[in-house]
Design a protein around this motif. Structure first.
Motif, PDB file in Angstrom:
ATOM      1  N   THR A 375       0.572  -1.369   0.187  1.00 13.88           N
ATOM      2  CA  THR A 375      -0.263  -0.296  -0.181  1.00 13.88           C
ATOM      3  C   THR A 375       1.234   1.276  -0.275  1.00 13.88           C
ATOM      4  O   THR A 375       0.570   1.932  -0.539  1.00 13.88           O
ATOM      5  CB  THR A 375      -1.188   0.245   0.938  1.00 13.88           C
ATOM      6  OG1 THR A 375      -1.141  -1.183   1.540  1.00 13.88           O
ATOM      7  CG2 THR A 375      -1.850   0.943   1.420  1.00 13.88           C
ATOM      8  N   ALA A 376       2.283   1.012   0.465  1.00  8.32           N
ATOM      9  CA  ALA A 376       2.476   2.604   0.728  1.00  8.32           C
ATOM     10  C   ALA A 376       3.570   2.534  -0.642  1.00  8.32           C
ATOM     11  O   ALA A 376       3.929   4.092  -0.886  1.00  8.32           O
ATOM     12  CB  ALA A 376       4.191   2.264   1.907  1.00  8.32           C
ATOM     13  N   ALA A 377       3.762   1.879  -1.030  1.00  4.53           N
ATOM     14  CA  ALA A 377       4.528   2.145  -2.445  1.00  4.53           C
ATOM     15  C   ALA A 377       3.823   2.462  -3.460  1.00  4.53           C
ATOM     16  O   ALA A 377       3.946   2.810  -4.048  1.00  4.53           O
ATOM     17  CB  ALA A 377       5.334   0.258  -2.772  1.00  4.53           C
ATOM     18  N   ASP A 378       2.375   1.754  -3.139  1.00  4.54           N
ATOM     19  CA  ASP A 378       1.187   1.956  -4.335  1.00  4.54           C
ATOM     20  C   ASP A 378       1.456   3.567  -4.378  1.00  4.54           C
ATOM     21  O   ASP A 378       0.023   3.923  -3.876  1.00  4.54           O
ATOM     22  CB  ASP A 378       0.422   0.832  -4.229  1.00  4.54           C
ATOM     23  CG  ASP A 378      -0.091   1.508  -5.662  1.00  4.54           C
ATOM     24  OD1 ASP A 378       0.153   2.087  -6.872  1.00  4.54           O
ATOM     25  OD2 ASP A 378      -1.478   1.378  -5.249  1.00  4.54           O
ATOM     26  N   LYS A 379       1.581   4.325  -4.152  1.00  5.96           N
ATOM     27  CA  LYS A 379       1.440   5.662  -4.006  1.00  5.96           C
ATOM     28  C   LYS A 379       0.678   6.258  -5.274  1.00  5.96           C
ATOM     29  O   LYS A 379      -0.750   7.482  -4.938  1.00  5.96           O
ATOM     30  CB  LYS A 379       3.292   6.519  -4.443  1.00  5.96           C
ATOM     31  CG  LYS A 379       3.790   6.140  -3.625  1.00  5.96           C
ATOM     32  CD  LYS A 379       5.184   7.173  -3.471  1.00  5.96           C
ATOM     33  CE  LYS A 379       6.405   6.584  -2.444  1.00  5.96           C
ATOM     34  NZ  LYS A 379       7.067   5.982  -3.033  1.00  5.96           N
ATOM     35  N   ASP A 380       0.590   5.521  -6.163  1.00  8.30           N
ATOM     36  CA  ASP A 380      -0.770   6.774  -7.125  1.00  8.30           C
ATOM     37  C   ASP A 380      -1.736   6.029  -6.989  1.00  8.30           C
ATOM     38  O   ASP A 380      -2.935   5.706  -7.804  1.00  8.30           O
ATOM     39  CB  ASP A 380      -0.504   7.297  -8.356  1.00  8.30           C
ATOM     40  CG  ASP A 380       0.550   5.544  -9.116  1.00  8.30           C
ATOM     41  OD1 ASP A 380       0.192   4.801  -8.935  1.00  8.30           O
ATOM     42  OD2 ASP A 380       0.721   5.274 -10.453  1.00  8.30           O
ATOM     43  N   ASN A 381      -1.512   5.099  -6.128  1.00  7.58           N
ATOM     44  CA  ASN A 381      -3.700   4.000  -6.011  1.00  7.58           C
ATOM     45  C   ASN A 381      -4.239   3.232  -7.444  1.00  7.58           C
ATOM     46  O   ASN A 381      -5.054   3.348  -7.578  1.00  7.58           O
ATOM     47  CB  ASN A 381      -4.752   4.581  -5.198  1.00  7.58           C
ATOM     48  CG  ASN A 381      -4.044   5.513  -3.989  1.00  7.58           C
ATOM     49  OD1 ASN A 381      -3.199   4.374  -3.230  1.00  7.58           O
ATOM     50  ND2 ASN A 381      -4.313   6.226  -3.699  1.00  7.58           N
ATOM     51  N   GLU A 389      10.226  -2.136  -8.965  1.00  6.52           N
ATOM     52  CA  GLU A 389       9.848  -1.744  -8.349  1.00  6.52           C
ATOM     53  C   GLU A 389       9.436  -3.030  -7.015  1.00  6.52           C
ATOM     54  O   GLU A 389       9.650  -3.060  -6.267  1.00  6.52           O
ATOM     55  CB  GLU A 389       8.311  -0.970  -7.730  1.00  6.52           C
ATOM     56  CG  GLU A 389       8.897  -0.237  -6.871  1.00  6.52           C
ATOM     57  CD  GLU A 389       8.192   1.281  -6.984  1.00  6.52           C
ATOM     58  OE1 GLU A 389       7.928   2.246  -5.700  1.00  6.52           O
ATOM     59  OE2 GLU A 389       7.444   1.823  -7.968  1.00  6.52           O
ATOM     60  N   ARG A 483      13.202  -2.505   3.750  1.00  4.81           N
ATOM     61  CA  ARG A 483      11.953  -1.719   3.940  1.00  4.81           C
ATOM     62  C   ARG A 483      11.097  -1.679   5.359  1.00  4.81           C
ATOM     63  O   ARG A 483      10.031  -1.081   6.074  1.00  4.81           O
ATOM     64  CB  ARG A 483      10.974  -2.118   2.885  1.00  4.81           C
ATOM     65  CG  ARG A 483      10.545  -1.502   2.179  1.00  4.81           C
ATOM     66  CD  ARG A 483       9.563  -2.259   0.662  1.00  4.81           C
ATOM     67  NE  ARG A 483      10.637  -2.662  -0.398  1.00  4.81           N
ATOM     68  CZ  ARG A 483      10.791  -1.256  -1.236  1.00  4.81           C
ATOM     69  NH1 ARG A 483       9.916  -0.111  -1.279  1.00  4.81           N
ATOM     70  NH2 ARG A 483      11.114  -0.883  -2.516  1.00  4.81           N
TER      71      ARG A 483
END
Ligand code: FAD
Length: 564
Positions: A375-381, A389, A483
């Motif tokens: 969730t944190a990595a998927d910045k643009d949702n 990545e 991470r």
């Protein structure tokens, strides 16, 4: 059996907030103009226990930056895998123990050892309270407390009776050296009693009925030792009762050695049947009285009682009171054992580490952690990540959770590979996060605790000492998963257990071994492998020589049946 990889190691404590600096240099300006010596303020490390985990930790710990104090009610280390051999005199008790002061002797300083029991851990004030167990006339001076910067809890576990009535009163245990010595005397007593002139035949038979509760490695190994002792030595000395001896193993599971490969359980059951050892599987002991063992047969629900001579209870371990009390203090009261993270730091507690049988690495909620990372990595949702990545994240996850790696390799490698390729087999540029989570969805339920073995305890001790030794270095060049940064967690790679296999000696110079790579080996050659591994794993040359000479003595002269 003793894992072939176990090394004798030590214990130590890490900082709760991750790996903080373990030593500080302080320049002290001398009041006297001739004295200008920089003083090094060492961090205080208190270690509880002198068993597998703690000795592994202490053995490799560089004490130049630590002020180390060890507290244990035992001033020796015991090589527990050979305890069953002590019960029948195959090996002498003194041959498997090493004075702890020999182990902690260091070239570059001193480790203090206090023969005492820790009675309370006061984590809020970073103190442990201790009580000397030496029976002395030091009225009022038996109790003391120690302050720590880091605490390493390696106090092991105690016998689990499951609150079964009569067990504490009437059963022998096989956990400590003293237990093995008591069993040895009791076995001889049973024979001496059985031949007394006034006994009826029925009474002789009952006296010679040895009941072992628990079909795990310890119970099975003791049954095998006892069978050998009786048939190789005692039958010659007590010929009038030799046909009256009976050995019964009671196991609640469906098979003995049920944590081993099924080929080993099957081999062990067949061997015991050939040897005349009575194996009652699927049977739970309800109570033990001065005359009987009462039990329930699970399949029929029927209750049965068997008359018994000596009973040995070997059904696993539970938490020691001092650890239980500590768990209550830190909100872990509802757990079975102390939970740590993968860096062996006690959860919810600063600067306390726990290793060996008293602790377990809490690997539940793996999916929660993994989801949070994605969730944190998927910045643009977008629900997708670039392949680069994605790989980066997977590397960190695999470093932290070795089981995930196994899981992927064993079960879901195909589905993960699919995620990286389109239906035509071409490499994708983006990866669907939900698809990966689905592939991992069974990991949570498959996370297993590490077994309570010397192999795990020793590896944890070694790991912890290596972290302590390179704490400064790791701050400059972190080696852990990037991470997982919370309070220094990325300074070190998490603890990773390497399983080197396990043995099960089955008597009659035969053993079974589970070896890495799904190999199973049984028979006489495996027994010789067992001899070599156990000789090589001794903690000192002194004990190695003693153990090997005991084995040789037994081959030449047999076991000693004196009641001493
Ligand atoms: P321990 O080795 O039990 O050490 C605990 C230490 O804490 C002891 O020194 C104890 O005196 C001390 N202590 C207790 N209470 C306190 C207190 N209040 N304050 C301070 N110190 C305290 N494992 C294998 O891998 N292979 C085998 O073949 C094998 N065979 C076994 C056979 C037997 C009969 C038994 C009993 C165990 C066997 N094990 C084997 C398991 C292995 O012995 C344990 O997993 C191992 O001892 C755990 O190490 P530990 O350091 O956590 O605990």
């Amino acid at each position: 059996g003793f894992p072939s990889s176990s090394k004798l190691l030590v214990v130590f404590s890490l900082s709760g907030g991750g790996l903080v600096a373990y030593s500080e240099s302080q320049s002290t300006s001398a009041t006297n103009s001739t004295e200008v010596e920089p003083l090094k303020k060492k961090k205080k490390v208190v270690v509880l226990g002198t068993g597998w985990a703690s000795t592994s930790f202490l053995k490799d710990l560089d004490i130049s930056s630590y002020d180390v104090q060890v507290v244990s009610p035992r001033n020796y280390f015991a090589f527990t895998p050979l305890l069953p051999s002590v019960t029948c005199g195959t090996v002498e008790a003194r041959s498997i123990v090493e004075p702890v002061r020999n182990i902690i002797k260091k070239k570059n300083g001193e480790i203090h050892f206090w023969e005492a029991e820790c009675t309370k851990i006061d984590a809020a004030n970073k103190k442990v309270f201790c009580h000397s167990v030496i029976d002395s006339n030091l009225v009022g001076k038996n109790d003391f407390s120690l302050d720590y910067d880091y605490l390493v809890v390696a106090a092991g576990a105690e016998v689990n009776t499951f609150n079964t009535p009569g067990v504490k009163e009437y059963c022998h245990f096989l956990k400590e050296v003293e237990d093995a010595q008591k069993i040895r005397m009791s076995v001889i007593d049973c024979f001496e009693k059985a031949i007394l002139p006034e006994l009826t035949e029925e009474e002789r038979r009952i006296n010679l009925h040895f009941v072992i509760v628990g079909g795990g490695p310890t119970g099975v190994e003791f049954a095998a030792e006892l069978h050998d002792f009786v048939h190789e030595d005692l039958v010659k000395l007590y010929p009038s009762v030799k046909d009256m001896v009976k050995i019964t193993v009671i196991q609640s599971g469906d098979h003995i050695l049920n944590t081993y490969d099924s080929r080993i359980s099957t081999f062990a059951e067949a061997k015991f049947t050939r040897d005349g050892i009575n194996v009652c599987t699927g049977t739970r002991v309800l109570s033990v009285t001065d005359k009987e063992v009462n039990m329930k047969i699970k399949s029929t629900g029927e209750n049965v009682s068997i008359p018994r001579g000596m009973v040995v209870w070997s059904t696993g371990v539970s938490t020691r009171p001092v650890v239980k009390d500590f768990m209550d203090q830190i909100g872990q009261g509802n757990r079975r054992v102390l939970a740590t993270d993968e860096w062996l730091r006690v959860k919810n507690c600063e600067d306390v580490y726990a290793i060996g049988d008293c602790a377990t690495i809490d690997q539940r909620k793996v999916m929660e952690d993994i989801s949070a990372i994605f969730t944190a990595a998927d910045k643009d949702n977008s629900g997708t990540l670039s392949v680069e990545e994605f790989q980066d994240i997977i590397d960190d996850i695999l470093m932290r959770y070795p089981q995930v790696e196994l899981h992927l390799r064993d079960k879901h490698l195909a589905s993960v590979t699919d995620l990286l390729r389109d239906p035509e087999g071409n490499a994708k540029e983006e990866v669907d996060i939900e698809g990966f989570k689905l592939a991992l969805s069974q990991v949570d339920s498959q996370m297993k605790s590490l077994p309570a073995t010397a192999q795990v305890a020793a590896q944890q001790g070694t790991y912890l000492s290596s972290c302590f030794n390179k704490r400064e270095l790791a701050k400059l060049a972190p080696e852990g998963p990037r991470r997982f940064k919370g309070s220094g967690r990325h300074d070190f790679c998490p603890f990773r257990y390497k399983h080197f296999g396990q043995f099960a000696p089955l008597g009659g110079e035969q053993a079974a071994a589970e070896l890495p790579g799904d190999w199973v080996s049984v028979g006489r050659s495996t027994q010789w492998l067992w001899y070599s591994v156990y000789a090589s794993k001794q903690v000192s040359w002194r004990t190695r020589v003693l153990v090997v000479s005991d084995w040789t003595r037994r081959f030449i002269f047999g076991r000693d049946s004196s009641r001493v």
